[in-house]
Each structure stands twice: as C-alpha cells, then as structure tokens.
Design a protein around this motif. Structure first.
Motif, PDB file in Angstrom:
ATOM      1  N   UNK A  24      10.101 -47.738  41.570  1.00  0.00           N
ATOM      2  CA  UNK A  24       9.368 -48.921  42.000  1.00  0.00           C
ATOM      3  C   UNK A  24       7.959 -48.589  42.472  1.00  0.00           C
ATOM      4  N   UNK A  25       7.629 -47.302  42.569  1.00  0.00           N
ATOM      5  CA  UNK A  25       6.289 -46.875  42.986  1.00  0.00           C
ATOM      6  C   UNK A  25       5.654 -46.114  41.814  1.00  0.00           C
ATOM      7  N   UNK A  26       4.750 -46.778  41.063  1.00  0.00           N
ATOM      8  CA  UNK A  26       4.226 -46.141  39.845  1.00  0.00           C
ATOM      9  C   UNK A  26       3.620 -44.750  40.085  1.00  0.00           C
ATOM     10  N   UNK A  27       2.861 -44.601  41.175  1.00  0.00           N
ATOM     11  CA  UNK A  27       2.213 -43.311  41.433  1.00  0.00           C
ATOM     12  C   UNK A  27       3.258 -42.228  41.721  1.00  0.00           C
ATOM     13  N   UNK A  30       4.722 -41.249  38.466  1.00  0.00           N
ATOM     14  CA  UNK A  30       3.789 -40.432  37.685  1.00  0.00           C
ATOM     15  C   UNK A  30       3.764 -38.990  38.179  1.00  0.00           C
ATOM     16  N   UNK A  31       4.049 -38.798  39.459  1.00  0.00           N
ATOM     17  CA  UNK A  31       4.043 -37.455  40.038  1.00  0.00           C
ATOM     18  C   UNK A  31       5.430 -36.813  40.007  1.00  0.00           C
ATOM     19  N   UNK A  66      -1.873 -33.844  46.770  1.00  0.00           N
ATOM     20  CA  UNK A  66      -0.483 -34.004  46.316  1.00  0.00           C
ATOM     21  C   UNK A  66       0.452 -33.958  47.524  1.00  0.00           C
ATOM     22  N   UNK A  69       0.108 -37.139  49.530  1.00  0.00           N
ATOM     23  CA  UNK A  69       0.802 -38.232  48.854  1.00  0.00           C
ATOM     24  C   UNK A  69       2.313 -38.121  49.036  1.00  0.00           C
ATOM     25  N   UNK A  72       3.081 -39.065  52.680  1.00  0.00           N
ATOM     26  CA  UNK A  72       2.846 -40.492  52.901  1.00  0.00           C
ATOM     27  C   UNK A  72       3.972 -41.316  52.281  1.00  0.00           C
ATOM     28  N   UNK A  73       4.345 -40.942  51.058  1.00  0.00           N
ATOM     29  CA  UNK A  73       5.399 -41.686  50.368  1.00  0.00           C
ATOM     30  C   UNK A  73       6.753 -41.499  51.061  1.00  0.00           C
ATOM     31  N   UNK A 152       7.072 -56.856  50.778  1.00  0.00           N
ATOM     32  CA  UNK A 152       7.969 -55.822  51.275  1.00  0.00           C
ATOM     33  C   UNK A 152       7.519 -54.501  50.677  1.00  0.00           C
ATOM     34  N   UNK A 154       7.541 -51.699  48.228  1.00  0.00           N
ATOM     35  CA  UNK A 154       8.002 -51.927  46.857  1.00  0.00           C
ATOM     36  C   UNK A 154       9.410 -51.389  46.651  1.00  0.00           C
TER      37      UNK A 154
ATOM     38  N   UNK B  29      -5.813 -31.969  38.746  1.00  0.00           N
ATOM     39  CA  UNK B  29      -5.409 -33.120  39.557  1.00  0.00           C
ATOM     40  C   UNK B  29      -6.523 -34.162  39.647  1.00  0.00           C
ATOM     41  N   UNK B  32      -6.256 -36.090  36.495  1.00  0.00           N
ATOM     42  CA  UNK B  32      -5.095 -36.996  36.573  1.00  0.00           C
ATOM     43  C   UNK B  32      -5.439 -38.252  37.377  1.00  0.00           C
ATOM     44  N   UNK B  54      -1.655 -45.261  36.882  1.00  0.00           N
ATOM     45  CA  UNK B  54      -0.896 -44.130  37.441  1.00  0.00           C
ATOM     46  C   UNK B  54      -1.150 -43.920  38.926  1.00  0.00           C
ATOM     47  N   UNK B  55      -2.129 -44.625  39.517  1.00  0.00           N
ATOM     48  CA  UNK B  55      -2.386 -44.445  40.954  1.00  0.00           C
ATOM     49  C   UNK B  55      -1.904 -45.629  41.792  1.00  0.00           C
ATOM     50  N   UNK B  56      -1.195 -46.563  41.154  1.00  0.00           N
ATOM     51  CA  UNK B  56      -0.690 -47.727  41.906  1.00  0.00           C
ATOM     52  C   UNK B  56       0.478 -47.302  42.799  1.00  0.00           C
ATOM     53  N   UNK B  57       0.429 -47.701  44.065  1.00  0.00           N
ATOM     54  CA  UNK B  57       1.516 -47.396  44.990  1.00  0.00           C
ATOM     55  C   UNK B  57       2.404 -48.597  45.236  1.00  0.00           C
ATOM     56  N   UNK B  65      -2.026 -46.322  45.771  1.00  0.00           N
ATOM     57  CA  UNK B  65      -1.207 -45.515  46.682  1.00  0.00           C
ATOM     58  C   UNK B  65      -2.101 -44.865  47.747  1.00  0.00           C
ATOM     59  N   UNK B  67      -1.671 -42.210  49.265  1.00  0.00           N
ATOM     60  CA  UNK B  67      -1.797 -40.781  48.994  1.00  0.00           C
ATOM     61  C   UNK B  67      -2.913 -40.487  48.010  1.00  0.00           C
TER      62      UNK B  67
END
Lengths: 162, 153
Positions: A24-27, A30-31, A66, A69, A72-73, A152, A154, B29, B32, B54-57, B65, B67
C-alpha cells in the motif's frame, strides 16, 4: 492473534498480512521493504540490499536516505499499531545519527518503538542494524502528529478495506 | 578556528553545476529518486527531485514519502558541500540530520537549497530548505553535520 469471530486488531493484520501492508506504500514497495515482525507499538522492517540503493559509488555503501526512509516507514507502522483506533499519522520531526556505514551487500533491519502516545503526538525511537541491534548503523528519534489530515495511514486504510 | 572557517561567505565555489551534476549522476540512489541540480538564480546551485510514482508514500493524499524527502534534503546538503569542495575528495559523510516536516510533499517536483553555516576542517554544519511551488513556503527543512573528506581520510 484474534479469537474466531472477533475482529482482528491492526497489529494482528500487520503481522499476518505483511505484504498487504508494504504494497500500500508505493515507495516502500519500490525499495523492497518487508515487515520482519511487529508487535503493538514495535516494528522490524527490512530493506534488502540492492545496487540501486548505493549512495557512494566508490565504496558501494547505501545512501543514508535509505536508512532514513526505512526508519520513517517502520515508525509509521509502529505508531499505527500503538494507537487504539485508526488515525492519520504525519511525521513532524526526525533526527537521525549515523554511527557507521552500512556494509555493502547486506540487508538492513530498521527496528522502531513507539514509546509514548499523547492526544496529538506520538514519540518514537529506532535503530538500524545488520545483525546486532547493539552495533547500530544509525539511531533515530522521531515525533509524529496524530490526526493531522483526513486520510488514514495508507497501510491502515488498505487493511480496513479488506 | 580561522576567519575562513567562521564565515561561510568565504567558501568559494570549486565545482561548476555541471561537475556536481555529473557526480550525482554516478550515484545510483540519486538516479532512483530522480535528483539532479540546476543553476540557482544568484550563482548558487539548486537541487531538484523530479516527481515520479516510485517516491509516493501515501497513495490516498497522494504525497511523497517522508523518507524520500529526507534523502533529498541529505543529498541537497551533499550537493552544496561538493560545490564548495576541491575536486578529487571523497563524498561528504553524514553524521546527523534533523528534519522538520512542514507540509506534505505533493506530486510535483521538489527543490532545495543549502546554506553552509560553518565549514570546519573536518565537520561542516548545514541548513537545508526544500520547497515545491514557492520557496517562501518550505515543505521541509533540515540541519545537520557532515564529515568532509580529507585526502588522508
């Protein structure tokens, strides 16, 4: 885990449906983030090593961002599971201290703990490491605003839709 | 501490925007995240993070995001330190960074400028501001310290 017939809690869902949470979190997707484990107010999130994460081509060390992120996530998940009900969560402030470079080629674990929730703010500490939490790559202290917007988290929204 | 250490205005650019851009392009990075640099209006340098899915949180708002914004602020600081550092040294190493998130990052390009508050022999103190449409309405700020490369580092 929840009893039959009882609505599962968010933390149960986070633990049981790890991929749903990340997707549900695209970033985060992607990581390649994956939830290793979760308890109420605590989360272990992993980022697998990938050459695209490298921040210093001379050394092969991944970019500090990284780690930021990842923590944070992880904190977003930990705060969500620390709250009695689903609320929006927005990062107010994040301090990160880098103790040593990540070792090229190794995955990184981000462990965070939401140690205090007040009416409007949640407080989080965290650590990033490879194998040993006592040998940190980085540590963090964060604050989160609760109920700052109408959406909310995501992850929580995705769980609620199920 | 010498006068040159104390006064950031003494820091003369040592690299052009194109040279800094070439260094960034070599960082996986940064590629990216879609980070690049442009000439600033006053002869300085402005970092830019191109918006990409790709950076949407938070897909519901939608928002970038936090981060990715943090990684961008850290990179923008590195950009400025590189600009005022002699060629040939290693990349500055982050020691700590404190980020304040002021507004959510919308799905457009984000820009950042860095002020080197103090340039010491080993440590650089920086302040960074990121914005989207209006530099007077920052979406995030950061301050922190970087170890700067010495040939013997």
């Amino acid at each position: 885990m929840s009893e039959p017939g009882e609505a599962p809690s968010l933390v149960d869902l986070v633990v049981e449906r790890k991929n749903l949470l990340v997707s549900s979190v695209p970033h985060a997707m992607a990581l390649g983030f994956t939830v290793v484990d979760a308890k109420p107010g605590e989360t272990w999130l992993k980022v697998p090593f990938d050459p695209k994460l490298v921040g210093n081509p001379a050394t092969g060390v991944i970019h500090g961002g990284v780690i930021t992120t990842l923590l944070d996530n992880a904190a977003g998940v930990a705060v969500a599971t620390a709250l009695p009900e689903l609320r929006s969560i927005a990062t107010l402030d994040l301090r990160i201290d880098y103790m040593k470079p990540a070792t090229p080629g190794l995955d990184v674990i981000g462990y965070v703990r939401c140690y205090k929730v007040t009416r409007h703010v949640a407080f989080v500490h965290g650590t990033a490491y490879h194998e040993d939490p006592n040998d940190p790559i980085a540590t963090t202290a964060m604050t989160f605003m609760l109920g700052a917007n109408r959406t909310l988290p995501s992850a929580a929204a995705a769980l609620e839709r199920k | 501490m010498s006068a040159a250490d104390a006064d950031p205005s003494q820091a003369r650019p040592q690299r052009t925007t194109a040279e800094v851009r070439a260094l960034l392009d070599a960082i996986p990075y940064c590629r990216f995240l879609g980070i690049t640099v442009d000439d600033g209006p006053d002869g300085g340098i402005v970092s830019r993070m191109r918006f990409g899915p790709q950076i949407v949180g938070n897909a519901a708002l939608p928002a970038i995001h936090g981060g990715a914004i943090g990684a961008f602020l850290e990179t923008a600081a590195i950009v400025e330190v590189l600009r005022i550092s002699p060629a040939g040294g290693a990349l500055p190493k982050p020691v700590d960074l404190t980020i304040a998130y002021l507004r959510s990052g919308r799905t457009v390009d984000t820009f950042a400028r860095t002020i080197v508050t103090k340039h010491g022999r080993r440590v650089v103190n920086v302040r960074v501001e990121a914005w989207q449409d209006d530099p007077a309405r920052p979406i995030a700020t950061a301050q922190g310290h970087f170890l700067v490369a010495r040939d013997d580092a």
